[in-house]
Design an enzyme around this catalytic site. Structure first.
Site, PDB file in Angstrom:
ATOM      1  N   LYS A  13       5.973  -5.309   1.074  1.00 48.17           N
ATOM      2  CA  LYS A  13       4.830  -5.178   0.144  1.00 48.17           C
ATOM      3  C   LYS A  13       5.319  -4.907  -1.280  1.00 48.17           C
ATOM      4  O   LYS A  13       4.859  -5.524  -2.235  1.00 48.17           O
ATOM      5  CB  LYS A  13       3.894  -4.039   0.594  1.00 48.17           C
ATOM      6  CG  LYS A  13       3.333  -4.215   1.996  1.00 48.17           C
ATOM      7  CD  LYS A  13       2.392  -3.102   2.388  1.00 48.17           C
ATOM      8  CE  LYS A  13       3.030  -1.731   2.485  1.00 48.17           C
ATOM      9  NZ  LYS A  13       4.088  -1.618   3.536  1.00 48.17           N
ATOM     10  N   ARG A  85      -5.099   2.621   3.332  1.00 45.84           N
ATOM     11  CA  ARG A  85      -4.295   2.704   4.549  1.00 45.84           C
ATOM     12  C   ARG A  85      -5.092   3.217   5.737  1.00 45.84           C
ATOM     13  O   ARG A  85      -4.563   3.326   6.833  1.00 45.84           O
ATOM     14  CB  ARG A  85      -3.140   3.654   4.299  1.00 45.84           C
ATOM     15  CG  ARG A  85      -1.786   2.997   4.392  1.00 45.84           C
ATOM     16  CD  ARG A  85      -0.805   4.020   3.953  1.00 45.84           C
ATOM     17  NE  ARG A  85       0.508   3.774   4.388  1.00 45.84           N
ATOM     18  CZ  ARG A  85       1.493   3.424   3.560  1.00 45.84           C
ATOM     19  NH1 ARG A  85       1.265   3.203   2.299  1.00 45.84           N
ATOM     20  NH2 ARG A  85       2.704   3.303   4.025  1.00 45.84           N
ATOM     21  N   ARG A 119      17.920  -1.206   3.162  1.00 47.59           N
ATOM     22  CA  ARG A 119      17.148  -1.010   1.929  1.00 47.59           C
ATOM     23  C   ARG A 119      17.815   0.021   1.014  1.00 47.59           C
ATOM     24  O   ARG A 119      18.287   1.065   1.458  1.00 47.59           O
ATOM     25  CB  ARG A 119      15.725  -0.549   2.240  1.00 47.59           C
ATOM     26  CG  ARG A 119      14.971  -0.232   0.944  1.00 47.59           C
ATOM     27  CD  ARG A 119      13.501  -0.303   1.060  1.00 47.59           C
ATOM     28  NE  ARG A 119      12.922   0.746   1.858  1.00 47.59           N
ATOM     29  CZ  ARG A 119      11.615   0.906   1.986  1.00 47.59           C
ATOM     30  NH1 ARG A 119      10.780   0.099   1.385  1.00 47.59           N
ATOM     31  NH2 ARG A 119      11.147   1.874   2.737  1.00 47.59           N
ATOM     32  N   ARG A 152      16.133   5.993   0.832  1.00 47.41           N
ATOM     33  CA  ARG A 152      14.966   6.870   0.932  1.00 47.41           C
ATOM     34  C   ARG A 152      15.083   7.784   2.146  1.00 47.41           C
ATOM     35  O   ARG A 152      15.522   7.355   3.208  1.00 47.41           O
ATOM     36  CB  ARG A 152      13.692   6.027   1.058  1.00 47.41           C
ATOM     37  CG  ARG A 152      12.888   5.976  -0.221  1.00 47.41           C
ATOM     38  CD  ARG A 152      11.792   4.959  -0.183  1.00 47.41           C
ATOM     39  NE  ARG A 152      10.835   5.145   0.899  1.00 47.41           N
ATOM     40  CZ  ARG A 152       9.752   4.378   1.068  1.00 47.41           C
ATOM     41  NH1 ARG A 152       9.522   3.376   0.239  1.00 47.41           N
ATOM     42  NH2 ARG A 152       8.926   4.601   2.060  1.00 47.41           N
ATOM     43  N   ARG A 163       6.665   5.959  11.382  1.00 44.41           N
ATOM     44  CA  ARG A 163       5.809   5.286  10.384  1.00 44.41           C
ATOM     45  C   ARG A 163       5.158   4.045  10.987  1.00 44.41           C
ATOM     46  O   ARG A 163       4.003   3.736  10.695  1.00 44.41           O
ATOM     47  CB  ARG A 163       6.636   4.915   9.145  1.00 44.41           C
ATOM     48  CG  ARG A 163       6.938   6.138   8.273  1.00 44.41           C
ATOM     49  CD  ARG A 163       8.122   5.916   7.351  1.00 44.41           C
ATOM     50  NE  ARG A 163       7.932   4.860   6.403  1.00 44.41           N
ATOM     51  CZ  ARG A 163       8.940   4.248   5.763  1.00 44.41           C
ATOM     52  NH1 ARG A 163      10.186   4.615   5.987  1.00 44.41           N
ATOM     53  NH2 ARG A 163       8.689   3.296   4.900  1.00 44.41           N
TER      54      ARG A 163
HETATM   55  P1  AP5 Z   1       9.860  -3.356   0.710  1.00 43.27           P
HETATM   56  O1  AP5 Z   1       9.315  -4.386  -0.235  1.00 43.27           O
HETATM   57  O2  AP5 Z   1      10.456  -2.121   0.145  1.00 43.27           O
HETATM   58  O3  AP5 Z   1       8.792  -3.025   1.843  1.00 43.27           O
HETATM   59  P2  AP5 Z   1       7.420  -2.205   1.791  1.00 43.27           P
HETATM   60  O4  AP5 Z   1       6.449  -2.942   2.651  1.00 43.27           O
HETATM   61  O5  AP5 Z   1       7.019  -1.937   0.377  1.00 43.27           O
HETATM   62  O6  AP5 Z   1       7.909  -0.914   2.541  1.00 43.27           O
HETATM   63  P3  AP5 Z   1       7.632   0.645   2.298  1.00 43.27           P
HETATM   64  O7  AP5 Z   1       8.551   1.367   3.242  1.00 43.27           O
HETATM   65  O8  AP5 Z   1       7.724   1.024   0.854  1.00 43.27           O
HETATM   66  O9  AP5 Z   1       6.204   0.734   2.777  1.00 43.27           O
HETATM   67  P4  AP5 Z   1       5.542   1.964   3.369  1.00 43.27           P
HETATM   68  O10 AP5 Z   1       4.173   1.416   3.489  1.00 43.27           O
HETATM   69  O11 AP5 Z   1       6.071   2.579   4.596  1.00 43.27           O
HETATM   70  O12 AP5 Z   1       5.889   3.105   2.331  1.00 43.27           O
HETATM   71  P5  AP5 Z   1       5.129   3.666   1.085  1.00 43.27           P
HETATM   72  O13 AP5 Z   1       6.137   3.849   0.041  1.00 43.27           O
HETATM   73  O14 AP5 Z   1       3.901   2.883   0.785  1.00 43.27           O
HETATM   74  O15 AP5 Z   1      10.949  -4.116   1.635  1.00 43.27           O
HETATM   75  C1  AP5 Z   1      11.686  -3.392   2.615  1.00 43.27           C
HETATM   76  C2  AP5 Z   1      13.150  -3.865   2.589  1.00 43.27           C
HETATM   77  O16 AP5 Z   1      13.213  -5.223   3.032  1.00 43.27           O
HETATM   78  C3  AP5 Z   1      13.783  -3.865   1.189  1.00 43.27           C
HETATM   79  O17 AP5 Z   1      15.144  -3.575   1.347  1.00 43.27           O
HETATM   80  C4  AP5 Z   1      13.582  -5.318   0.691  1.00 43.27           C
HETATM   81  O18 AP5 Z   1      14.577  -5.712  -0.254  1.00 43.27           O
HETATM   82  C5  AP5 Z   1      13.709  -6.081   1.997  1.00 43.27           C
HETATM   83  N1  AP5 Z   1      12.874  -7.275   2.069  1.00 43.27           N
HETATM   84  C6  AP5 Z   1      11.625  -7.455   1.559  1.00 43.27           C
HETATM   85  N2  AP5 Z   1      11.153  -8.678   1.871  1.00 43.27           N
HETATM   86  C7  AP5 Z   1      12.130  -9.275   2.624  1.00 43.27           C
HETATM   87  C8  AP5 Z   1      12.232 -10.542   3.276  1.00 43.27           C
HETATM   88  N3  AP5 Z   1      11.246 -11.438   3.219  1.00 43.27           N
HETATM   89  N4  AP5 Z   1      13.368 -10.822   3.972  1.00 43.27           N
HETATM   90  C9  AP5 Z   1      14.385  -9.916   4.049  1.00 43.27           C
HETATM   91  N5  AP5 Z   1      14.349  -8.706   3.452  1.00 43.27           N
HETATM   92  C10 AP5 Z   1      13.222  -8.378   2.751  1.00 43.27           C
HETATM   93  O19 AP5 Z   1       4.635   5.080   1.657  1.00 43.27           O
HETATM   94  C11 AP5 Z   1       5.539   6.117   1.957  1.00 43.27           C
HETATM   95  C12 AP5 Z   1       4.775   7.301   2.519  1.00 43.27           C
HETATM   96  O20 AP5 Z   1       3.822   7.785   1.541  1.00 43.27           O
HETATM   97  C13 AP5 Z   1       3.922   7.009   3.760  1.00 43.27           C
HETATM   98  O21 AP5 Z   1       4.681   7.094   4.952  1.00 43.27           O
HETATM   99  C14 AP5 Z   1       2.845   8.092   3.664  1.00 43.27           C
HETATM  100  O22 AP5 Z   1       3.336   9.329   4.090  1.00 43.27           O
HETATM  101  C15 AP5 Z   1       2.587   8.181   2.166  1.00 43.27           C
HETATM  102  N6  AP5 Z   1       1.512   7.283   1.709  1.00 43.27           N
HETATM  103  C16 AP5 Z   1       1.636   6.219   0.867  1.00 43.27           C
HETATM  104  N7  AP5 Z   1       0.435   5.651   0.662  1.00 43.27           N
HETATM  105  C17 AP5 Z   1      -0.467   6.373   1.387  1.00 43.27           C
HETATM  106  C18 AP5 Z   1      -1.880   6.247   1.594  1.00 43.27           C
HETATM  107  N8  AP5 Z   1      -2.610   5.266   1.013  1.00 43.27           N
HETATM  108  N9  AP5 Z   1      -2.476   7.147   2.414  1.00 43.27           N
HETATM  109  C19 AP5 Z   1      -1.766   8.149   2.985  1.00 43.27           C
HETATM  110  N10 AP5 Z   1      -0.430   8.315   2.840  1.00 43.27           N
HETATM  111  C20 AP5 Z   1       0.222   7.415   2.039  1.00 43.27           C
END
Ligand code: AP5
Length: 204
Positions: A13, A85, A119, A152, A163
């Site tokens: 994402k 979410r 990552r 991270r 997660r």
């Molecule tokens: P990346 O683009 O970083 O993936 P992502 O989907 O953004 O993953 P996140 O881990 O950031 O999502 P998340 O939803 O768990 O965490 P968030 O920060 O929102 O890609 C991942 C890796 O793959 C990278 O190395 C990239 O280079 C690689 N890659 C990408 N595309 C690729 C491809 N096509 N092929 C190969 N490699 C690829 O949330 C963190 C925490 O915050 C949550 O656990 C929760 O506790 C809290 N939180 C956040 N938002 C909320 C909410 N709305 N409500 C409640 N809690 C929340």
């Protein structure tokens, strides 16, 4: 345009949001990045959010909705990464504005668990990289702001599995919630192909 990105942790994402933001000239609102900044700066929000994030659980809806209510009221168009979410968050978003499209990044859990070990993340600007699939120009240095990249704390295998469980229980039902606005992308394809497919779906 008001666009949301749905998908499990590590689906890509954040990576897609960065590229689409440049193409569409839209700001990204990433709840994960906002929360990580809050934790680093030890704000009230950060102190409340930290334990949930470390455990791979969702931060409570009341905190997230209050945060996004304030941010979204200042934007005409946006890319939402990580919000909504839960159904409660989606209902709160509906009260603020109508979204145009929900892009769902679909991928198997096994691919994600493997992907997450590679990552690297910029602690300052939030850019993400991958050792193999999307490396920075200089080893361990962010292309955008030159900060040193980190792993991270929630990217270890145990928390990634937690997660994913949280995603399947609380976030995946949003695909039905947005069924009339949903476009699905195969997130196991290469980063460039996913971007092209997304642009085709949005029809820029
Ligand atoms: P990346 O683009 O970083 O993936 P992502 O989907 O953004 O993953 P996140 O881990 O950031 O999502 P998340 O939803 O768990 O965490 P968030 O920060 O929102 O890609 C991942 C890796 O793959 C990278 O190395 C990239 O280079 C690689 N890659 C990408 N595309 C690729 C491809 N096509 N092929 C190969 N490699 C690829 O949330 C963190 C925490 O915050 C949550 O656990 C929760 O506790 C809290 N939180 C956040 N938002 C909320 C909410 N709305 N409500 C409640 N809690 C929340």
């Amino acid at each position: 345009m008001k666009l949301i990105l749905l998908g499990p942790p590590g689906a890509g994402k954040g990576t897609l949001a960065e590229s689409l933001s440049k193409k569409l000239n839209l700001p990204i609102l990433s709840t994960g990045n906002i929360l990580r900044d809050a934790v680093t700066n030890e704000t009230q929000l950060g102190k409340k959010a930290k334990a949930f994030m470390d455990a791979g659980k969702l931060v409570t809806d009341d905190l997230i909705i209050a945060l996004m209510d304030e941010k979204l009221s200042k934007c005409d168009g946006f890319i939402l990464d990580g919000f909504p979410r839960t159904i409660a968050q989606a209902e709160a978003l509906d009260k603020i504005c109508d979204i145009d499209i929900a892009l769902s990044l679909d991928i198997d859990d096994e691919v994600i668990i493997k992907r997450m070990t590679g990552r690297r993340t910029c602690p300052k600007c939030g850019m993400t990289y991958h050792l193999e699939h999307n490396p920075p120009k200089s080893k361990d240095i962010c292309d955008k702001c030159s900060s040193e990249l980190i792993i991270r704390s929630d990217d270890n295998e145990k928390v990634v599995i937690d997660r994913l469980e949280t995603y399947h229980k609380q976030t995946k039902p949003l695909k039905d919630y947005y069924i009339n606005k949903l476009k699905s992308l195969d997130a196991a394809l290469s980063i460039d192909v996913i971007l092209n497919n997304a642009i085709e779906m949005i029809k820029i």
